[in-house]
Design an enzyme around this catalytic site. Sequence first.
Site, mmCIF file in Angstrom:
data_model
loop_
_atom_site.group_PDB
_atom_site.id
_atom_site.type_symbol
_atom_site.label_atom_id
_atom_site.label_comp_id
_atom_site.label_asym_id
_atom_site.label_seq_id
_atom_site.Cartn_x
_atom_site.Cartn_y
_atom_site.Cartn_z
ATOM 1 N N GLN A 100 -14.961 6.874 -24.522
ATOM 2 C CA GLN A 100 -15.354 8.055 -25.216
ATOM 3 C C GLN A 100 -16.583 8.556 -24.621
ATOM 4 O OE1 GLN A 100 -16.137 7.245 -29.223
ATOM 5 N NE2 GLN A 100 -14.112 6.537 -29.935
ATOM 6 N N GLU A 150 -19.451 11.163 -43.393
ATOM 7 C CA GLU A 150 -20.118 11.951 -44.374
ATOM 8 C C GLU A 150 -21.626 13.263 -44.020
ATOM 9 O OE1 GLU A 150 -21.807 7.365 -45.764
ATOM 10 O OE2 GLU A 150 -22.628 7.953 -44.017
ATOM 11 N N TYR A 208 -10.753 -0.136 -40.455
ATOM 12 C CA TYR A 208 -9.872 0.092 -40.235
ATOM 13 C C TYR A 208 -8.107 -0.810 -40.507
ATOM 14 C CZ TYR A 208 -12.162 3.452 -37.604
ATOM 15 O OH TYR A 208 -13.023 4.368 -36.413
ATOM 16 N N TYR A 253 -30.648 5.114 -43.095
ATOM 17 C CA TYR A 253 -29.042 5.253 -43.377
ATOM 18 C C TYR A 253 -28.155 5.032 -43.999
ATOM 19 C CZ TYR A 253 -32.064 9.847 -43.607
ATOM 20 O OH TYR A 253 -32.917 10.436 -43.886
ATOM 21 N N HIS A 271 -18.716 5.104 -29.036
ATOM 22 C CA HIS A 271 -20.101 5.527 -29.890
ATOM 23 C C HIS A 271 -20.894 6.031 -29.344
ATOM 24 C CE1 HIS A 271 -17.598 3.877 -33.913
ATOM 25 N NE2 HIS A 271 -16.855 4.690 -32.917
#
Length: 398
Positions: free
Chosen positions: A111, A270, A291, A280, A176
């Site tokens: 990514q 979220e 998964y 958080y 990520h």
Amino acid sequence: MRHSNARTTLPIARRPLGRALLGGGLMAAFLAPSARAERRTLRTEVGEVQVERIAQVEHPWGLAFLEGDRFLVTERNSGALRMGRRGGSLSDPLEGAPEVYRYPGPTDRSQGGMFDIALHPDFNQNRTIFLSHSRWTEQGAGTAVTRARLTEGDNPRLEDARNIFMMNNPDGSGLHFGGRLAFDPRDGSLLLSIGDRRNMNRAQDAKDHAGSIIRMTTDGKPAPGNPFLNESDKDHHIYAIGLRNVQGMAFDPESHQLWVNDHGPLRGDEIHLIRAGRNYGWPYLTGGRDYSGAPLGEGTRREGMESAFHIFERTVGPSGLVVYRGDMFPEWRGALLHGGLAARALVRTRMANGRVVGEEWMLRDLDRRIRDVRVHRDGSVWLLTEHEDGEVLRVSRG
């Protein structure tokens, strides 16, 4: 990985390569306008909207508006930064952009690349921009920020590019990275989201940049007033922790509250209202599952941690976020607009009395993964679609 990279064809004509002028008499290689239809009319709860294709871009990620009808757009895979205009032109990659790191192998294992772009609050005077991207070091890859000056004239390019921030504890993961940028309108500090690098426990370590929101000066130093500046066992750049992979982050232009959307695991995407020094909850608090389908975390509440402001019941795959305060769509004022990768939609969360009271999944007929959302000064909503044949789209009143 949850999100597919399969290509989908948008029924708007594709543009061939050509030559065109970019404002001020600048010459470069551009995508020339097509003679076929460039607009579609789609229905939403507020009536018909026009979707106009501005440009075709390969895997676009971030967008910033310049003066007049011009804009800058990043390409994740290629690492390019391009300049375009609403009239339909798009430049060759600008010289001087930083090198980015792409994890070798299949696309779904990486990514990394070029992410977001943000203009300095005094951009009109100093022409300074900021780019977030993946960067390689001897210790591994991580999320970084480069500062540079945009020069125009006969050969627009970036000059004096300098890396001002590199996350600590880089590693070998290609996943990520986070990467969203936002300037705080109150003090001009720069905020950056960093994902958990697919190691969920890192998000609970206040010494580790993974899974956090970073707040820095425009020189990359910890911003004055950061919550952990006086704590030796915590990192001074960190503004908030306990996040999985934030790719949508925006300040409300009126209240100046900071909102983010965060990718859940399997379901459980979220929305969070971010406050300094708060935790958080990831991976302890989540509305999603592993998964494999197995339970994950402890639920949605835990003492000392902030519960999500809202948990989506359906998978959105959120990326890109704005709080709409424009005039073109008064019915949307105060709503949060989210890009939807898995949803293949522009998701509007309606707000009332300090909570989400409804959702509208808009523009699903386009069948495109929406990577970024921006509001133009005229009140139109601009989108980036995350595909090899991706686009810059403009949504306006029908």
